[in-house]
Design an enzyme around this catalytic site. Structure first.
Site, short mmCIF file in Angstrom:
data_model
loop_
_atom_site.label_atom_id
_atom_site.label_comp_id
_atom_site.label_asym_id
_atom_site.label_seq_id
_atom_site.Cartn_x
_atom_site.Cartn_y
_atom_site.Cartn_z
CB ALA A 1 -20.32 -4.48 -45.16
N GLY B 1 -22.49 -6.23 -49.54
CA GLY B 1 -21.77 -4.92 -49.97
C GLY B 1 -20.82 -5.24 -51.15
CD GLU C 1 -25.21 -3.44 -50.66
OE1 GLU C 1 -24.40 -3.49 -49.93
OE2 GLU C 1 -26.39 -2.94 -50.24
CD GLU D 1 -26.77 -7.73 -47.07
OE1 GLU D 1 -27.23 -8.68 -47.79
OE2 GLU D 1 -25.95 -6.70 -47.68
N1 CAA Z 1 -16.62 -9.91 -43.10
C1 CAA Z 1 -15.51 -10.14 -42.41
N2 CAA Z 1 -14.85 -11.25 -42.69
C2 CAA Z 1 -15.25 -12.21 -43.59
C3 CAA Z 1 -16.55 -11.89 -44.43
C4 CAA Z 1 -17.22 -10.62 -44.08
N3 CAA Z 1 -18.39 -10.11 -44.67
N4 CAA Z 1 -16.60 -12.89 -45.28
C5 CAA Z 1 -15.71 -13.74 -44.93
N5 CAA Z 1 -14.93 -13.33 -43.87
C6 CAA Z 1 -13.69 -13.97 -43.24
C7 CAA Z 1 -14.15 -14.98 -42.36
O1 CAA Z 1 -14.50 -14.83 -41.27
C8 CAA Z 1 -12.81 -15.97 -42.55
O2 CAA Z 1 -11.91 -15.40 -41.59
P1 CAA Z 1 -11.16 -16.33 -40.47
O3 CAA Z 1 -10.23 -17.09 -41.16
O4 CAA Z 1 -10.39 -15.33 -39.62
O5 CAA Z 1 -12.08 -17.00 -39.60
C9 CAA Z 1 -12.23 -15.83 -43.80
O6 CAA Z 1 -12.82 -14.50 -44.37
C10 CAA Z 1 -12.71 -16.75 -44.73
O7 CAA Z 1 -14.16 -16.99 -44.82
P2 CAA Z 1 -14.70 -18.68 -44.32
O8 CAA Z 1 -13.75 -19.37 -43.51
O9 CAA Z 1 -16.11 -18.13 -43.80
O10 CAA Z 1 -14.76 -18.88 -45.78
P3 CAA Z 1 -15.77 -20.02 -46.44
O11 CAA Z 1 -15.36 -20.77 -47.66
O12 CAA Z 1 -16.08 -21.23 -45.55
O13 CAA Z 1 -17.46 -19.47 -46.62
C11 CAA Z 1 -18.60 -17.47 -47.27
C12 CAA Z 1 -17.41 -18.31 -47.57
C13 CAA Z 1 -19.92 -18.35 -47.67
C14 CAA Z 1 -18.36 -16.40 -48.09
C15 CAA Z 1 -18.41 -16.97 -45.90
O14 CAA Z 1 -17.38 -16.42 -45.67
C16 CAA Z 1 -19.55 -16.05 -45.59
O15 CAA Z 1 -20.81 -16.26 -45.44
N6 CAA Z 1 -19.20 -14.65 -45.20
C17 CAA Z 1 -19.98 -13.53 -45.09
C18 CAA Z 1 -20.99 -13.35 -46.14
C19 CAA Z 1 -21.90 -12.30 -45.79
O16 CAA Z 1 -22.80 -12.33 -45.03
N7 CAA Z 1 -21.93 -10.97 -46.30
C20 CAA Z 1 -22.80 -9.79 -46.16
C21 CAA Z 1 -22.26 -9.04 -45.32
S1 CAA Z 1 -23.40 -7.63 -44.48
C22 CAA Z 1 -23.26 -6.40 -45.79
O17 CAA Z 1 -22.56 -6.56 -46.60
C23 CAA Z 1 -24.20 -5.36 -45.30
C24 CAA Z 1 -24.30 -4.51 -46.44
O18 CAA Z 1 -24.99 -4.24 -47.22
C25 CAA Z 1 -23.30 -3.21 -46.36
#
Ligand code: CAA
Length: 260
Positions: A66, A111, A114, A134
């Protein structure tokens, strides 16, 4: 309908729906959830479509969760509504009568995992990583992950994955029964489409009823599930698919199913 964050291609009875926000690793924001909901209803009603494939744009991510930037300022009631909305959209996918395959081409996190778990089965690329990060954000899964993962792999492995927030490679997810098969990245879509087309060439009413029997049967006592299966089996004998499928067998030719 025109989508801003989704690509939709339909050919040979198979629809490929691509989540397309690569600049955010295809993260699911509210707008994207609305578009997914419309797409699922549209595809369910489209007689041209017999099988749906869901994948992510770009080489890096299926869906990285998400949208954290949208969630960062949510109040508790906002977050509750957001979870209910995500659950509603993914349940609409789960309840589609048509078969749905996830082609997990990279990160499937939160998400995103999911979304993949709401599909009927998953194929993944060798580079895909799956997980529920999360807890690293101080929250928990909210689009059905705690329920679907524990039912799929049992509470012990689900506890480990969700409590640790760690990512597991596709190969390990295959060993756990989350992913059905792992392919080299460049072959994933072709292999998924091959399977989707093979499914699309079968009797689609029978597939829809089998999907219904498996899904509902899991929530029933076993003998009730058997009764439900027998009832659906009987109904199929009133369909053109059954007439065509059995006539083709007797006449030693390939069946030509026409129904949806
Ligand atoms: N939401 C919003 N933006 C996201 C995102 C997310 N879930 N995942 C990645 N992005 C964005 C980053 O912010 C980045 O944007 P900017 O260039 O503007 O900074 C872009 O995508 C590229 O990401 P990274 O630079 O972080 O890429 P990376 O290769 O260094 O890392 C990753 C990749 C490990 C997937 C890392 O992006 C990450 O940890 N993302 C978040 C994953 C996460 O925590 N997901 C769970 C979300 S909570 C949820 O989903 C709740 C639910 O159950 C409904």
């Amino acid at each position: 309908m025109e989508f801003k964050n989704l690509l939709l291609e339909i050919s040979e009875s198979v629809a490929v729906l691509t989540v397309n926000r690569p600049q955010s690793l295809n993260a699911l924001n509210s707008e994207l959830l609305n578009e997914l909901e419309c797409a699922f209803y549209q595809l369910e009603l489209d007689p041209e479509v017999k099988v749906l494939v869901v994948t992510g744009a770009g080489e890096k991510a299926f869906v990285a969760g998400a949208d954290i930037k949208e969630m960062a300022t949510m109040t508790p009631p906002d977050a509750h509504r957001f979870a209910l909305k995500g659950q509603r959209v993914l349940l609409a996918l789960e309840k589609m009568k048509k078969p749905v395959i996830a082609a997990v081409n990279g990160y499937a996190l939160g998400g995103g995992l999911e979304l993949a778990l709401a599909c009927d089965f998953l194929y993944a690329s060798e580079s895909a990583k799956l997980g529920f990060p999360e807890v690293t954000l101080g929250i928990m899964p909210g689009f059905g992950g705690t329920q679907n993962l524990a039912r799929l792999i049992g509470p012990k492995r689900a506890n480990e994955l969700i409590f640790s927030g760690k990512m597991i490679p596709a190969q390990k997810a295959e060993g756990w029964g989350v992913v059905n098969e792992v392919f080299p990245a460049q072959e994933l879509l072709a292999k998924t489409l091959e399977c989707a087309r093979a499914i699309a060439s079968q009797g689609t009413i029978g597939i829809g009823y089998a999907k219904d029997a498996i899904a509902h049967g899991l929530d029933m006592a076993k003998e009730d599930g058997f009764r439900y299966e027998a009832a659906l089996f009987g109904v199929l004998f009133g369909t053109a698919d059954q007439k065509e499928g059995m006539a083709a067998f007797v006449e030693k030719r390939k069946a030509n199913f026409r129904s949806n």
